[in-house]
Design a protein around this motif. Structure first.
Motif, PDB file in Angstrom:
ATOM      1  N   SER A  80       0.825  -1.209   0.000  1.00 33.28           N
ATOM      2  CA  SER A  80       0.000   0.000   0.000  1.00 33.28           C
ATOM      3  C   SER A  80       0.857   1.256   0.000  1.00 33.28           C
ATOM      4  N   VAL A  81       0.245   2.352  -0.421  1.00 29.30           N
ATOM      5  CA  VAL A  81       0.909   3.653  -0.392  1.00 29.30           C
ATOM      6  C   VAL A  81       1.301   3.997   1.043  1.00 29.30           C
ATOM      7  N   PRO A  88       3.739   0.605  -4.712  1.00 29.64           N
ATOM      8  CA  PRO A  88       2.439   0.296  -4.108  1.00 29.64           C
ATOM      9  C   PRO A  88       1.387  -0.045  -5.148  1.00 29.64           C
ATOM     10  N   VAL A  89       0.466  -0.887  -4.728  1.00 28.05           N
ATOM     11  CA  VAL A  89      -0.641  -1.295  -5.589  1.00 28.05           C
ATOM     12  C   VAL A  89      -1.967  -0.792  -5.024  1.00 28.05           C
ATOM     13  N   VAL A  90      -2.003  -0.535  -3.707  1.00 28.89           N
ATOM     14  CA  VAL A  90      -3.246  -0.172  -3.028  1.00 28.89           C
ATOM     15  C   VAL A  90      -3.121   1.198  -2.368  1.00 28.89           C
ATOM     16  N   LEU A  91      -4.170   1.983  -2.525  1.00 29.58           N
ATOM     17  CA  LEU A  91      -4.315   3.240  -1.793  1.00 29.58           C
ATOM     18  C   LEU A  91      -5.581   3.144  -0.965  1.00 29.58           C
ATOM     19  N   SER A  92      -5.455   3.299   0.343  1.00 35.22           N
ATOM     20  CA  SER A  92      -6.652   3.340   1.191  1.00 35.22           C
ATOM     21  C   SER A  92      -6.772   4.738   1.774  1.00 35.22           C
ATOM     22  N   ARG A  93      -7.962   5.300   1.703  1.00 36.57           N
ATOM     23  CA  ARG A  93      -8.193   6.637   2.210  1.00 36.57           C
ATOM     24  C   ARG A  93      -9.559   6.711   2.896  1.00 36.57           C
ATOM     25  N   ILE A  94      -9.598   7.497   3.977  1.00 34.53           N
ATOM     26  CA  ILE A  94     -10.820   7.730   4.724  1.00 34.53           C
ATOM     27  C   ILE A  94     -11.317   9.126   4.379  1.00 34.53           C
ATOM     28  N   VAL A  95     -12.575   9.225   3.974  1.00 37.25           N
ATOM     29  CA  VAL A  95     -13.179  10.521   3.688  1.00 37.25           C
ATOM     30  C   VAL A  95     -13.668  11.104   5.011  1.00 37.25           C
ATOM     31  N   LEU A 185      -3.158   9.293  -4.455  1.00 39.91           N
ATOM     32  CA  LEU A 185      -3.422   8.810  -5.811  1.00 39.91           C
ATOM     33  C   LEU A 185      -2.245   9.125  -6.725  1.00 39.91           C
ATOM     34  N   ALA A 186      -1.640  10.289  -6.541  1.00 42.18           N
ATOM     35  CA  ALA A 186      -0.472  10.660  -7.347  1.00 42.18           C
ATOM     36  C   ALA A 186       0.680   9.694  -7.102  1.00 42.18           C
ATOM     37  N   VAL A 187       0.850   9.253  -5.856  1.00 45.10           N
ATOM     38  CA  VAL A 187       1.894   8.263  -5.545  1.00 45.10           C
ATOM     39  C   VAL A 187       1.566   6.936  -6.212  1.00 45.10           C
ATOM     40  N   LEU A 188       0.315   6.517  -6.098  1.00 47.01           N
ATOM     41  CA  LEU A 188      -0.101   5.243  -6.690  1.00 47.01           C
ATOM     42  C   LEU A 188       0.113   5.237  -8.199  1.00 47.01           C
ATOM     43  N   LEU A 189      -0.132   6.365  -8.840  1.00 45.41           N
ATOM     44  CA  LEU A 189      -0.040   6.455 -10.293  1.00 45.41           C
ATOM     45  C   LEU A 189       1.342   6.853 -10.791  1.00 45.41           C
ATOM     46  N   SER A 190       2.275   7.051  -9.886  1.00 47.01           N
ATOM     47  CA  SER A 190       3.587   7.553 -10.294  1.00 47.01           C
ATOM     48  C   SER A 190       4.347   6.583 -11.180  1.00 47.01           C
ATOM     49  N   ASP A 191       4.001   5.302 -11.101  1.00 44.12           N
ATOM     50  CA  ASP A 191       4.642   4.318 -11.968  1.00 44.12           C
ATOM     51  C   ASP A 191       3.810   4.043 -13.210  1.00 44.12           C
ATOM     52  N   ASP A 192       2.866   4.955 -13.465  1.00 45.84           N
ATOM     53  CA  ASP A 192       2.009   4.834 -14.651  1.00 45.84           C
ATOM     54  C   ASP A 192       1.259   3.519 -14.705  1.00 45.84           C
ATOM     55  N   LEU A 193       0.624   3.178 -13.568  1.00 45.85           N
ATOM     56  CA  LEU A 193      -0.261   2.020 -13.578  1.00 45.85           C
ATOM     57  C   LEU A 193      -1.377   2.324 -14.571  1.00 45.85           C
TER      58      LEU A 193
END
Length: 199
Positions: A80-81, A88-95, A185-193
């Motif tokens: 996870s992030v 990382p493959v997973v991003l978990s976030r609490i709204v 989300l920017a971290v998760l997508l930084s490897d261009d998933l």
């Protein structure tokens, strides 16, 4: 949440593909998440998928909720992030506290959807920090809409979410939980998933 994400996801992830998988509330998500993530673990990394888990705090201890979700992610074998993993493959976030904090976090979008509301509403103490609103952000948005004649009785959350999300600018939201989500989300997508799956 689903309807809002459909509107704002392109502004957050560009032309990447995504799917949204809603659950029947927080208990349903937490019950099904271990099996869902274990299913993803067999192909997510190889195929370049990212998994986003979004859930309302909804008056629960956000740290405990986040720890519980992160434990499920770790047990699934996915990085996870929040763990600081390099890929990382997973991003978990609490709204925090509810989705309506994200909506209130973009006053220009609120006014674009409901033009009789003056944009100066955001300067009042109650609305200045959407994530700090106590007693429910939906309960804070509803009287605003009533005061300016947009609803007479109870607020239809889905209608309001679509109306405001249609005008949201993801680059100028003042909700801290929204911006924490966006940064993750920017971290998760930084490897261009390529494809993104949102839950």
């Amino acid at each position: 949440m689903e309807l809002t994400l459909q509107k704002i996801a392109p502004g957050l992830i560009g032309d990447r593909t995504f799917g949204i998988h809603p659950f029947g509330g927080k208990p349903d998500l937490l019950r099904k998440l271990p099996a869902r993530l274990k299913g993803y673990s067999s192909f997510a990394v190889q195929q370049g998928y990212g998994v986003v888990i979004l859930v309302d705090e909804d008056r629960e201890d956000c740290c405990e909720l986040k720890d519980r979700i992160e434990s499920i992610v770790k047990n699934s074998g996915l990085a996870s992030v929040s763990s600081g993993a390099s890929n990382p493959v997973v991003l978990s976030r609490i709204v925090v506290e509810e989705l309506e904090a994200w909506l209130l976090g973009d006053p220009q979008a609120v006014v674009a959807a409901y033009p009789k509301i003056p944009v100066s509403y955001i300067k009042t103490k109650k609305y200045r920090d959407p994530d700090a609103i106590r007693g429910g952000t939906a309960e804070a948005l509803e009287p605003l809409l009533k005061r300016y004649g947009y609803i007479a009785d109870s607020m239809r959350k889905t209608d309001v979410a679509v109306s405001i999300a249609t005008h949201m600018d993801v680059s100028s939201n003042i909700s801290r939980s929204f911006n924490t989500f966006k940064a993750g989300l920017a971290v998760l997508l930084s490897d261009d998933l390529e494809p993104l799956r949102s839950s």
